[in-house]
Design a protein around this motif. Structure first.
Motif, PDB file in Angstrom:
ATOM      1  N   GLN A  65       0.830  -1.205   0.000  1.00 29.49           N
ATOM      2  CA  GLN A  65       0.000   0.000   0.000  1.00 29.49           C
ATOM      3  C   GLN A  65       0.866   1.258   0.000  1.00 29.49           C
ATOM      4  OE1 GLN A  65      -2.444  -0.507   3.487  1.00 29.49           O
ATOM      5  NE2 GLN A  65      -3.376  -2.383   2.696  1.00 29.49           N
ATOM      6  N   LEU A  66       1.901   1.259   0.821  1.00 27.12           N
ATOM      7  CA  LEU A  66       2.782   2.422   0.897  1.00 27.12           C
ATOM      8  C   LEU A  66       3.562   2.600  -0.400  1.00 27.12           C
ATOM      9  CD1 LEU A  66       4.087   4.742   2.426  1.00 27.12           C
ATOM     10  CD2 LEU A  66       5.600   3.094   3.552  1.00 27.12           C
ATOM     11  N   GLU A  67       4.056   1.533  -0.971  1.00 30.69           N
ATOM     12  CA  GLU A  67       4.804   1.629  -2.223  1.00 30.69           C
ATOM     13  C   GLU A  67       3.925   2.158  -3.350  1.00 30.69           C
ATOM     14  OE1 GLU A  67       8.115  -1.934  -1.501  1.00 30.69           O
ATOM     15  OE2 GLU A  67       6.157  -2.408  -2.372  1.00 30.69           O
ATOM     16  N   THR A  68       2.705   1.675  -3.433  1.00 30.39           N
ATOM     17  CA  THR A  68       1.787   2.132  -4.485  1.00 30.39           C
ATOM     18  C   THR A  68       1.419   3.597  -4.304  1.00 30.39           C
ATOM     19  OG1 THR A  68       0.877  -0.096  -4.746  1.00 30.39           O
ATOM     20  CG2 THR A  68      -0.465   1.741  -5.546  1.00 30.39           C
ATOM     21  N   ARG A  76       6.166   8.336 -10.168  1.00 27.65           N
ATOM     22  CA  ARG A  76       7.168   7.352 -10.578  1.00 27.65           C
ATOM     23  C   ARG A  76       6.505   6.018 -10.845  1.00 27.65           C
ATOM     24  NH1 ARG A  76      12.086   9.848 -11.757  1.00 27.65           N
ATOM     25  NH2 ARG A  76      11.665  11.947 -10.963  1.00 27.65           N
ATOM     26  N   ASP A  77       7.170   5.176 -11.630  1.00 27.79           N
ATOM     27  CA  ASP A  77       6.590   3.879 -11.975  1.00 27.79           C
ATOM     28  C   ASP A  77       6.445   2.982 -10.758  1.00 27.79           C
ATOM     29  OD1 ASP A  77       6.481   4.610 -14.633  1.00 27.79           O
ATOM     30  OD2 ASP A  77       8.353   3.592 -15.177  1.00 27.79           O
ATOM     31  N   ARG A  78       7.515   2.898  -9.961  1.00 25.66           N
ATOM     32  CA  ARG A  78       7.511   1.964  -8.837  1.00 25.66           C
ATOM     33  C   ARG A  78       8.321   2.522  -7.680  1.00 25.66           C
ATOM     34  NH1 ARG A  78       9.111  -4.013 -10.833  1.00 25.66           N
ATOM     35  NH2 ARG A  78       8.647  -4.473  -8.638  1.00 25.66           N
ATOM     36  N   VAL A  79       8.038   1.974  -6.504  1.00 26.30           N
ATOM     37  CA  VAL A  79       8.770   2.298  -5.287  1.00 26.30           C
ATOM     38  C   VAL A  79       9.101   1.000  -4.570  1.00 26.30           C
ATOM     39  CG1 VAL A  79       8.474   3.232  -2.936  1.00 26.30           C
ATOM     40  CG2 VAL A  79       7.884   4.641  -4.911  1.00 26.30           C
ATOM     41  N   LEU A  80      10.280   0.928  -3.966  1.00 24.62           N
ATOM     42  CA  LEU A  80      10.648  -0.178  -3.084  1.00 24.62           C
ATOM     43  C   LEU A  80      11.078   0.388  -1.746  1.00 24.62           C
ATOM     44  CD1 LEU A  80      12.699  -2.647  -5.342  1.00 24.62           C
ATOM     45  CD2 LEU A  80      10.395  -2.982  -4.432  1.00 24.62           C
ATOM     46  N   LEU A 231      13.308   3.813  -2.475  1.00 23.87           N
ATOM     47  CA  LEU A 231      13.802   4.255  -3.766  1.00 23.87           C
ATOM     48  C   LEU A 231      12.633   4.309  -4.732  1.00 23.87           C
ATOM     49  CD1 LEU A 231      17.106   2.203  -4.166  1.00 23.87           C
ATOM     50  CD2 LEU A 231      16.871   4.603  -3.512  1.00 23.87           C
ATOM     51  N   ALA A 232      12.641   5.303  -5.605  1.00 24.41           N
ATOM     52  CA  ALA A 232      11.576   5.456  -6.600  1.00 24.41           C
ATOM     53  C   ALA A 232      12.211   5.653  -7.968  1.00 24.41           C
ATOM     54  CB  ALA A 232      10.686   6.652  -6.265  1.00 24.41           C
ATOM     55  N   GLY A 233      11.667   4.961  -8.979  1.00 25.13           N
ATOM     56  CA  GLY A 233      12.221   5.085 -10.318  1.00 25.13           C
ATOM     57  C   GLY A 233      11.376   4.394 -11.352  1.00 25.13           C
TER      58      GLY A 233
END
Length: 369
Positions: A65-68, A76-80, A231-233
Motif C-alpha cells: 500500500q505504501l509503495e503504491t 514514478r513507476d515503482r517504489v521499493l 527508492l523510486a524510479g
C-alpha cells in the motif's frame, strides 16, 4: 580533530525540558495522533517486526500500500521500501554503477552515497558543491576520454549540513545531455520542498520532454515522522533492484508499524501540505539572524547552519543554548570541512511562538569574531 561524543542532555536526561532545534522532524509529524494510531494498530495486527526479508515472509499488505501510494504521489513507476536511508543509497548506487563506471559526485554528498560508490567498485571524481559548470567540465572530459563508459552523477536536493540545494532541473538536463544517470537523494527535501512537498525532483521523470532522474531516494525518518526509506524510479531499474539488489533482498523488511505510520504521514501531506508555511518561517528566521549580526544561513529550507568556524566556539555556543533551554548540536569535522564548524539549527512546523526570540536572546553577540 576532536573525538565525537553523544549529546548528553536530551538523550541522557529526558527530565530536562529543552526546546528541540536539532531533530529532522520538520513537520512535527512524529507525534501526530494519526501516525501514532496507525503504528499502534499495525503493531497489534502484524507485530512489531516483519520477521524476515520481503522475498521470504516479511512482506505485509501495508508495504504494498505504501509503495503504491508513494509511486502515485511522486509520479514514478515503482517504489521499493528499505529499512534505512543508508541501505537505500547503497542499493541505488550499486544498481546504477559498477567497476566499469565513473561516478561524479557533489563534494558534500552524504556518507551513505560514498559508501555505495566504494561498494560498486566504480571510479570516483568529485565536483565543487552545487557547481554545474564544474560538473559540466568533468562530464565533457569523461565523454572525451572514454566515450562509452557508464556515467553516474550523485547529488542531493537539500544538503543536510549546508542547508543548500542545487538547481535540480538544469542539473538533470546537464546529465541527460551527456548520457549520465542522475541519482538524487531527496531525504531532507521530501515533505518540505517542491510542489506539495514532493521534492525538487518531482516531474523530472522523462515525460513531456523533461530530463530524467534515474532514481530518487527518500526517507521516512525526517518530514514523514516515522522510520525507514525508499527508492523510486522507472520499471526497469526497480525490477533490477527487486531481483538483484543485496541491500533489498537480504535484509529484514521495514517494520509494519513504521510503514503504517509513513502511510499515515503521506495522507497528512496530501490533505494539508505544510511545507510552504515552514519555508516562510525559515525566511523570517534567516533575516532575523542576519540582522543580529550572524552570517545569513544559506538556502531556503528548514536547515539553518550558523557558521562559527572554530570547533571550540561551536561547542561553547551549543552549551550556551542548552543552558537557555534550547537543543542545537555543534557540527564539527569530519562531518564538515576543517574550519567550518557550525551550529545546525532546524526549524519544525510545531515550534511554539516566541521560539525565534528565545534563540536570539540565547545566542547573544556572534562569538569568535
Amino acid at each position: 580533530m576532536e573525538a565525537a561524543s553523544l549529546p548528553t542532555s536530551a538523550a541522557a536526561n529526558p527530565a530536562v525540558p529543552l526546546l528541540d532545534l536539532a531533530s529532522n522532524d520538520y513537520l512535527g509529524l512524529s507525534r501526530h495522533p494519526s501516525l501514532v494510531a496507525a503504528a499502534q494498530a499495525a503493531a497489534e495486527a502484524e507485530g512489531v517486526g516483519a520477521g524476515a526479508s520481503r522475498l521470504v515472509s516479511g512482506s505485509r499488505p501495508v508495504h504494498a500500500q505504501l509503495e503504491t501510494a508513494l509511486a502515485s504521489w511522486l509520479g514514478r513507476d515503482r517504489v521499493l521500501l528499505f529499512p534505512s536511508g543508508f541501505q537505500a543509497n547503497l542499493a541505488a548506487v550499486t544498481a546504477l554503477a559498477d567497476r566499469h563506471s565513473l561516478v561524479l559526485a557533489d563534494r558534500l554528498i552524504h556518507h551513505s552515497l560514498l559508501s555505495g560508490v566504494r561498494a560498486s567498485g566504480a571510479r570516483l571524481q568529485r565536483f565543487a558543491h552545487n557547481d554545474l559548470a564544474a560538473l559540466e567540465q568533468r562530464l565533457q572530459a569523461a565523454r572525451r576520454d572514454r566515450p562509452h563508459q557508464r556515467l553516474l552523477v550523485l547529488s542531493e536536493s537539500l544538503f543536510s549540513m549546508q542547508g543548500t540545494s542545487p538547481e535540480v532541473g538544469p542539473l538533470a538536463a546537464l546529465c541527460a545531455s551527456h548520457g549520465a544517470a542522475l541519482l538524487l537523494d531527496e531525504a531532507h527535501a521530501l515533505g518540505v520542498l517542491g510542489p506539495g512537498g514532493r521534492g525538487l525532483g518531482y516531474g523530472l521523470n522523462g515525460e513531456g520532454g523533461q530530463a530524467e532522474i534515474a532514481l530518487i531516494s527518500g526517507t521516512f525518518g525526517k518530514a514523514f515522522g516515522s522510520g525507514g526509506a525508499f527508492l523510486a524510479g522507472g520499471n526497469l531499474v526497480m525490477e533490477w533492484l527487486l531481483q538483484c539488489s543485496g541491500p533489498f533482498r537480504y535484509t529484514t523488511a521495514l517494520a509494519p508499524p513504521l510503514a503504517a505510520a509513513a502511510l499515515a504521514a503521506l495522507a497528512c501531506l496530501q490533505a494539508a501540505p505544510r511545507g510552504v508555511q515552514l519555508l516562510q518561517r525559515a525566511a523570517r528566521w534567516r533575516t532575523a539572524l542576519e540582522a543580529a549580526g550572524w552570517p545569513r544561513p544559506p538556502g531556503t529550507g528548514p536547515i539553518l547552519p550558523l557558521l562559527v568556524g572554530d570547533d571550540g566556539c561551536a561547542l561553547a555556543l551549543q552549551q550556551r543554548l542548552e543552558d537557555a533551554g534550547l537543543l542545537s548540536v555543534a557540527i564539527r569535522p569530519p562531518t564538515v570541512p576543517e574550519g567550518t564548524a557550525r551550529l545546525r539549527l532546524v526549524l519544525r512546523h510545531d515550534l511554539p511562538e516566541g521560539s525565534l526570540e528565545r534563540l536570539l536572546t540565547a545566542l547573544g553577540d556572534p562569538p569568535c569574531r
